[in-house]
Design a protein around this motif. Sequence first.
Motif, PDB file in Angstrom:
ATOM      1  N   VAL A   1       1.201  -1.189   0.164  1.00 38.48           N
ATOM      2  CA  VAL A   1      -0.239   0.200   0.190  1.00 38.48           C
ATOM      3  C   VAL A   1       1.041   1.479  -0.072  1.00 38.48           C
ATOM      4  O   VAL A   1       1.784   1.350   0.146  1.00 38.48           O
ATOM      5  CB  VAL A   1      -0.998  -0.124   1.234  1.00 38.48           C
ATOM      6  CG1 VAL A   1      -2.138  -1.398   1.369  1.00 38.48           C
ATOM      7  CG2 VAL A   1      -0.576   0.215   2.916  1.00 38.48           C
ATOM      8  N   THR A   2       0.346   2.844  -0.446  1.00 39.43           N
ATOM      9  CA  THR A   2       0.987   3.495  -0.146  1.00 39.43           C
ATOM     10  C   THR A   2       1.121   4.123   0.910  1.00 39.43           C
ATOM     11  O   THR A   2       1.290   5.204   1.580  1.00 39.43           O
ATOM     12  CB  THR A   2       0.243   4.255  -1.460  1.00 39.43           C
ATOM     13  OG1 THR A   2      -0.779   4.794  -0.854  1.00 39.43           O
ATOM     14  CG2 THR A   2       0.934   4.379  -2.760  1.00 39.43           C
TER      15      THR A   2
ATOM     16  N   TYR B   1       5.217   0.958  -0.967  1.00 33.89           N
ATOM     17  CA  TYR B   1       5.962   2.285  -0.977  1.00 33.89           C
ATOM     18  C   TYR B   1       4.739   3.801  -1.145  1.00 33.89           C
ATOM     19  O   TYR B   1       3.352   3.667  -1.578  1.00 33.89           O
ATOM     20  CB  TYR B   1       5.696   1.724  -2.856  1.00 33.89           C
ATOM     21  CG  TYR B   1       4.152   1.326  -3.465  1.00 33.89           C
ATOM     22  CD1 TYR B   1       3.304   2.655  -4.089  1.00 33.89           C
ATOM     23  CD2 TYR B   1       3.931   0.337  -3.359  1.00 33.89           C
ATOM     24  CE1 TYR B   1       2.222   2.145  -4.713  1.00 33.89           C
ATOM     25  CE2 TYR B   1       2.237   0.002  -3.594  1.00 33.89           C
ATOM     26  CZ  TYR B   1       1.450   1.266  -4.409  1.00 33.89           C
ATOM     27  OH  TYR B   1       0.110   0.392  -4.821  1.00 33.89           O
ATOM     28  N   ASN B   2       5.730   4.365  -1.283  1.00 30.26           N
ATOM     29  CA  ASN B   2       5.204   6.200  -0.894  1.00 30.26           C
ATOM     30  C   ASN B   2       6.593   6.887  -0.743  1.00 30.26           C
ATOM     31  O   ASN B   2       7.824   6.679  -1.583  1.00 30.26           O
ATOM     32  CB  ASN B   2       5.011   6.094   0.415  1.00 30.26           C
ATOM     33  CG  ASN B   2       5.516   6.158   1.632  1.00 30.26           C
ATOM     34  OD1 ASN B   2       6.306   6.253   1.493  1.00 30.26           O
ATOM     35  ND2 ASN B   2       5.073   5.096   2.244  1.00 30.26           N
ATOM     36  N   ASP B   3       6.260   8.343  -1.198  1.00 33.16           N
ATOM     37  CA  ASP B   3       7.872   8.808  -0.837  1.00 33.16           C
ATOM     38  C   ASP B   3       8.152   9.652  -0.105  1.00 33.16           C
ATOM     39  O   ASP B   3       9.509  10.210  -0.271  1.00 33.16           O
ATOM     40  CB  ASP B   3       6.983  10.323  -1.433  1.00 33.16           C
ATOM     41  CG  ASP B   3       6.174  10.887  -0.528  1.00 33.16           C
ATOM     42  OD1 ASP B   3       5.288  10.147   0.110  1.00 33.16           O
ATOM     43  OD2 ASP B   3       5.396  11.925  -0.986  1.00 33.16           O
ATOM     44  N   ALA B   4       8.419   8.671   0.798  1.00 31.71           N
ATOM     45  CA  ALA B   4       9.083   8.398   2.286  1.00 31.71           C
ATOM     46  C   ALA B   4       9.939   7.090   2.263  1.00 31.71           C
ATOM     47  O   ALA B   4      10.591   8.128   2.808  1.00 31.71           O
ATOM     48  CB  ALA B   4       8.351   8.726   3.185  1.00 31.71           C
ATOM     49  N   ILE B   5      10.168   6.427   1.312  1.00 33.83           N
ATOM     50  CA  ILE B   5      10.901   5.493   0.881  1.00 33.83           C
ATOM     51  C   ILE B   5      11.962   5.895   0.650  1.00 33.83           C
ATOM     52  O   ILE B   5      11.972   6.687  -0.444  1.00 33.83           O
ATOM     53  CB  ILE B   5      10.494   4.232   0.271  1.00 33.83           C
ATOM     54  CG1 ILE B   5       9.455   3.471   0.707  1.00 33.83           C
ATOM     55  CG2 ILE B   5      11.861   3.245   0.079  1.00 33.83           C
ATOM     56  CD1 ILE B   5       8.560   2.611   0.380  1.00 33.83           C
ATOM     57  N   ASP B   6      13.600   5.940   1.350  1.00 31.13           N
ATOM     58  CA  ASP B   6      15.031   6.794   1.151  1.00 31.13           C
ATOM     59  C   ASP B   6      15.713   5.718   0.080  1.00 31.13           C
ATOM     60  O   ASP B   6      16.358   6.078  -0.584  1.00 31.13           O
ATOM     61  CB  ASP B   6      14.984   7.145   2.448  1.00 31.13           C
ATOM     62  CG  ASP B   6      14.297   8.071   2.889  1.00 31.13           C
ATOM     63  OD1 ASP B   6      14.347   8.932   2.559  1.00 31.13           O
ATOM     64  OD2 ASP B   6      13.996   7.306   3.683  1.00 31.13           O
ATOM     65  N   ILE B   7      15.280   4.058  -0.188  1.00 29.28           N
ATOM     66  CA  ILE B   7      15.741   3.459  -0.280  1.00 29.28           C
ATOM     67  C   ILE B   7      15.773   1.997  -0.168  1.00 29.28           C
ATOM     68  O   ILE B   7      14.313   1.875   0.519  1.00 29.28           O
ATOM     69  CB  ILE B   7      17.149   3.223   0.500  1.00 29.28           C
ATOM     70  CG1 ILE B   7      18.281   2.213  -0.112  1.00 29.28           C
ATOM     71  CG2 ILE B   7      17.422   2.880   1.333  1.00 29.28           C
ATOM     72  CD1 ILE B   7      19.930   2.434   0.112  1.00 29.28           C
TER      73      ILE B   7
END
Length: 81
Positions: A34-35, A69-75
């Motif tokens: 999920v996002t 998955y979302n824009d907070a994932i760094d790597i």
Amino acid sequence: MSWGMKTPKQVKNIFQSAYDMGIVLVAAAGNSDVTTRLYPASWDFVISVGALDNGYTKWYTGAGMGSNYNDAIDIMAPGGF
């Protein structure tokens, strides 16, 4: 870390204090495909890690489980089971 919550207010100060003392915080993004932002992985001071499968794409089981998955994932890193 590999745990998460939707309402982080209860423990955010504890994690912030650890970060302020120089502790590097790393957390799994989650495995619900999920996002939705889960915490502590989505805090700015925590390195958020998503999972890739052996084909270098977002890990997904096909049964509703996979890397969040979302824009907070760094790597992204090898994951799955």
